[in-house]
Design a protein around this motif. Structure first.
Motif, PDB file in Angstrom:
ATOM      1  N   TYR A 135       0.824  -1.220   0.000  1.00 32.64           N
ATOM      2  CA  TYR A 135       0.000   0.000   0.000  1.00 32.64           C
ATOM      3  C   TYR A 135       0.854   1.263   0.000  1.00 32.64           C
ATOM      4  O   TYR A 135       0.647   2.177  -0.818  1.00 32.64           O
ATOM      5  CB  TYR A 135      -0.929  -0.002   1.214  1.00 32.64           C
ATOM      6  CG  TYR A 135      -1.586   1.333   1.485  1.00 32.64           C
ATOM      7  CD1 TYR A 135      -2.688   1.752   0.751  1.00 32.64           C
ATOM      8  CD2 TYR A 135      -1.083   2.193   2.459  1.00 32.64           C
ATOM      9  CE1 TYR A 135      -3.278   2.987   0.979  1.00 32.64           C
ATOM     10  CE2 TYR A 135      -1.662   3.434   2.700  1.00 32.64           C
ATOM     11  CZ  TYR A 135      -2.759   3.819   1.953  1.00 32.64           C
ATOM     12  OH  TYR A 135      -3.330   5.052   2.180  1.00 32.64           O
ATOM     13  N   ARG A 138       2.532   1.977  -3.265  1.00 24.64           N
ATOM     14  CA  ARG A 138       1.593   2.441  -4.306  1.00 24.64           C
ATOM     15  C   ARG A 138       1.235   3.907  -4.088  1.00 24.64           C
ATOM     16  O   ARG A 138       1.201   4.694  -5.046  1.00 24.64           O
ATOM     17  CB  ARG A 138       0.330   1.564  -4.278  1.00 24.64           C
ATOM     18  CG  ARG A 138      -0.686   1.877  -5.375  1.00 24.64           C
ATOM     19  CD  ARG A 138      -0.114   1.601  -6.769  1.00 24.64           C
ATOM     20  NE  ARG A 138       0.317   0.231  -6.915  1.00 24.64           N
ATOM     21  CZ  ARG A 138      -0.463  -0.771  -7.303  1.00 24.64           C
ATOM     22  NH1 ARG A 138      -1.735  -0.552  -7.585  1.00 24.64           N
ATOM     23  NH2 ARG A 138       0.036  -1.988  -7.434  1.00 24.64           N
ATOM     24  N   VAL A 139       0.970   4.291  -2.841  1.00 20.74           N
ATOM     25  CA  VAL A 139       0.665   5.689  -2.545  1.00 20.74           C
ATOM     26  C   VAL A 139       1.841   6.584  -2.917  1.00 20.74           C
ATOM     27  O   VAL A 139       1.658   7.636  -3.546  1.00 20.74           O
ATOM     28  CB  VAL A 139       0.322   5.860  -1.050  1.00 20.74           C
ATOM     29  CG1 VAL A 139       0.265   7.341  -0.677  1.00 20.74           C
ATOM     30  CG2 VAL A 139      -1.018   5.203  -0.728  1.00 20.74           C
ATOM     31  N   TYR A 142       2.149   7.045  -6.771  1.00 17.91           N
ATOM     32  CA  TYR A 142       1.208   8.033  -7.295  1.00 17.91           C
ATOM     33  C   TYR A 142       1.651   9.447  -6.926  1.00 17.91           C
ATOM     34  O   TYR A 142       1.628  10.365  -7.759  1.00 17.91           O
ATOM     35  CB  TYR A 142      -0.199   7.782  -6.732  1.00 17.91           C
ATOM     36  CG  TYR A 142      -0.901   6.553  -7.259  1.00 17.91           C
ATOM     37  CD1 TYR A 142      -0.359   5.781  -8.282  1.00 17.91           C
ATOM     38  CD2 TYR A 142      -2.123   6.152  -6.723  1.00 17.91           C
ATOM     39  CE1 TYR A 142      -1.009   4.661  -8.754  1.00 17.91           C
ATOM     40  CE2 TYR A 142      -2.786   5.027  -7.191  1.00 17.91           C
ATOM     41  CZ  TYR A 142      -2.220   4.281  -8.202  1.00 17.91           C
ATOM     42  OH  TYR A 142      -2.881   3.172  -8.658  1.00 17.91           O
ATOM     43  N   ARG A 163      -0.386   7.690   4.448  1.00 23.82           N
ATOM     44  CA  ARG A 163       0.447   6.882   3.546  1.00 23.82           C
ATOM     45  C   ARG A 163       0.878   5.558   4.176  1.00 23.82           C
ATOM     46  O   ARG A 163       1.392   4.675   3.483  1.00 23.82           O
ATOM     47  CB  ARG A 163       1.696   7.661   3.102  1.00 23.82           C
ATOM     48  CG  ARG A 163       2.685   7.972   4.190  1.00 23.82           C
ATOM     49  CD  ARG A 163       3.894   8.723   3.649  1.00 23.82           C
ATOM     50  NE  ARG A 163       4.721   7.885   2.809  1.00 23.82           N
ATOM     51  CZ  ARG A 163       5.706   7.099   3.262  1.00 23.82           C
ATOM     52  NH1 ARG A 163       5.966   7.042   4.562  1.00 23.82           N
ATOM     53  NH2 ARG A 163       6.417   6.378   2.441  1.00 23.82           N
ATOM     54  N   ARG A 249      -7.788   4.795   3.915  1.00 21.57           N
ATOM     55  CA  ARG A 249      -6.678   4.623   2.964  1.00 21.57           C
ATOM     56  C   ARG A 249      -7.197   4.413   1.548  1.00 21.57           C
ATOM     57  O   ARG A 249      -6.564   4.838   0.585  1.00 21.57           O
ATOM     58  CB  ARG A 249      -5.818   3.431   3.386  1.00 21.57           C
ATOM     59  CG  ARG A 249      -4.765   3.737   4.437  1.00 21.57           C
ATOM     60  CD  ARG A 249      -5.311   3.745   5.820  1.00 21.57           C
ATOM     61  NE  ARG A 249      -4.279   4.010   6.835  1.00 21.57           N
ATOM     62  CZ  ARG A 249      -4.552   4.174   8.114  1.00 21.57           C
ATOM     63  NH1 ARG A 249      -5.825   4.092   8.555  1.00 21.57           N
ATOM     64  NH2 ARG A 249      -3.585   4.423   8.974  1.00 21.57           N
ATOM     65  N   LEU A 253      -5.977   6.568  -1.611  1.00 22.17           N
ATOM     66  CA  LEU A 253      -5.557   6.001  -2.898  1.00 22.17           C
ATOM     67  C   LEU A 253      -6.381   6.583  -4.045  1.00 22.17           C
ATOM     68  O   LEU A 253      -5.839   6.950  -5.094  1.00 22.17           O
ATOM     69  CB  LEU A 253      -5.726   4.480  -2.870  1.00 22.17           C
ATOM     70  CG  LEU A 253      -4.530   3.612  -2.495  1.00 22.17           C
ATOM     71  CD1 LEU A 253      -4.935   2.145  -2.490  1.00 22.17           C
ATOM     72  CD2 LEU A 253      -3.360   3.830  -3.437  1.00 22.17           C
ATOM     73  N   TRP A 257      -5.168   8.760  -7.180  1.00 18.74           N
ATOM     74  CA  TRP A 257      -5.462   8.180  -8.493  1.00 18.74           C
ATOM     75  C   TRP A 257      -6.150   9.205  -9.391  1.00 18.74           C
ATOM     76  O   TRP A 257      -5.767   9.406 -10.537  1.00 18.74           O
ATOM     77  CB  TRP A 257      -6.349   6.951  -8.318  1.00 18.74           C
ATOM     78  CG  TRP A 257      -6.504   6.096  -9.543  1.00 18.74           C
ATOM     79  CD1 TRP A 257      -5.806   4.968  -9.864  1.00 18.74           C
ATOM     80  CD2 TRP A 257      -7.442   6.301 -10.621  1.00 18.74           C
ATOM     81  NE1 TRP A 257      -6.240   4.465 -11.068  1.00 18.74           N
ATOM     82  CE2 TRP A 257      -7.242   5.263 -11.555  1.00 18.74           C
ATOM     83  CE3 TRP A 257      -8.410   7.267 -10.889  1.00 18.74           C
ATOM     84  CZ2 TRP A 257      -7.988   5.151 -12.740  1.00 18.74           C
ATOM     85  CZ3 TRP A 257      -9.146   7.166 -12.069  1.00 18.74           C
ATOM     86  CH2 TRP A 257      -8.935   6.122 -12.975  1.00 18.74           C
TER      87      TRP A 257
END
Length: 283
Positions: A135, A138-139, A142, A163, A249, A253, A257
């Protein structure tokens, strides 16, 4: 969907030309499929072989950390479970999967969505050779792609606060779909089938449940308890807390996104969605 002659379709999307060796006889035509930002796919109609969906690799899939090879591995691993489409062919340009004929899923059948999520979570993850979903990574991915002009103080505060993963009792990881909305469910004679596995991975199932309930605006204890009932889970209160923590979260995300989607595409609808989520998180 717009039908386009095969030669013309290959000119519009050069990745289609990479399928020349797969088709002994050129397909009759291809159709553009309506979908999300990262799912600009084609339905390919080949009279001698059948119908397929071409899922290309692009700058957008790379920007959103989507791996067609990982998607291929997952689909091959669960092929005998008859829940997703069969992965037919993969190369450096994209992934070809079977086209699933069926009817549109009814939004009102939410309990069936929950049962389908449970079914995915109970699949044997040991057969799936992919690394667990991260996770925070990925945050951060981005975040680092956003222009400095977007990273105002309010957004920085949200990013720093959300985060990290929530502090919860560990839960056994499962296969997660991460986009189990009605748009990715097809009703067939063999039962409900699930498409678009591009975000799927091995992760905390509470995150996947939070993703479903948050995006479907059904985040409430009753639905979490129903999921627990379907999986014979006794720690319902702990799951309610876990899903609630993950739901924040999920919004984080989604915020990043949509901001990244707006940065890459410029479509104001993505900016509007980001503003709404940001306002909710700031509260």
């Amino acid at each position: 969907m717009a039908k386009i002659a095969w030669v013309e379709a290959c000119q519009l999307d050069p990745t289609l030309s990479s399928l020349t060796r797969f088709f002994d006889v050129p397909p009759a035509f291809a159709e553009t499929l309506a979908g999300g930002l990262t799912n600009r796919c084609w339905k390919i109609v080949a009279p001698h072989k059948g119908n397929y969906v071409w899922r290309p690799i692009s700058e957008l899939t790379n920007a959103f950390t989507i791996s067609r090879f990982q998607e291929y591995q997952i689909l091959k691993a669960i092929e005998h479970d008859v829940i997703g489409p069969k992965a037919v062919f993969i190369n450096e340009k994209g992934l070809l999967v079977e086209w699933i004929d069926g009817d549109q899923f009814n939004d009102a059948e939410f309990d069936l969505q929950l049962k389908t999520l449970v079914r995915i979570h109970l699949l044997d993850k040991k057969r799936i050779p992919v690394a667990p979903f991260n996770y925070t990574a990925r945050v951060d991915h981005y975040w680092m792609q956003l222009p400095a002009s977007v990273q105002d103080e309010a957004l920085k505060v949200l990013y720093q606060r959300w985060r990290s993963v929530p502090t919860l009792e560990p839960e056994e990881l499962t296969l997660c779909h991460f986009d189990l909305g009605p748009h990715n469910l097809v009703k067939t004679a063999q039962g409900l089938r699930v498409i678009d596995w591009e975000y799927a991975g091995i992760a905390d199932p509470r995150l996947d449940l939070a993703m479903l309930l948050t995006t479907e605006d059904k985040l409430n204890p009753a639905h979490i308890a129903r999921y627990c009932q379907l999986r014979d889970i006794d720690t319902v209160d702990a799951w309610i807390e876990g899903v609630t923590q993950w739901s924040i979260r999920v919004q984080m995300l989604a915020l990043l996104w949509y901001l990244l989607a707006f940065h890459l595409r410029g479509d104001p609808i993505y900016e509007q969605q980001a503003i709404q989520i940001k306002e909710n998180l700031c509260k």
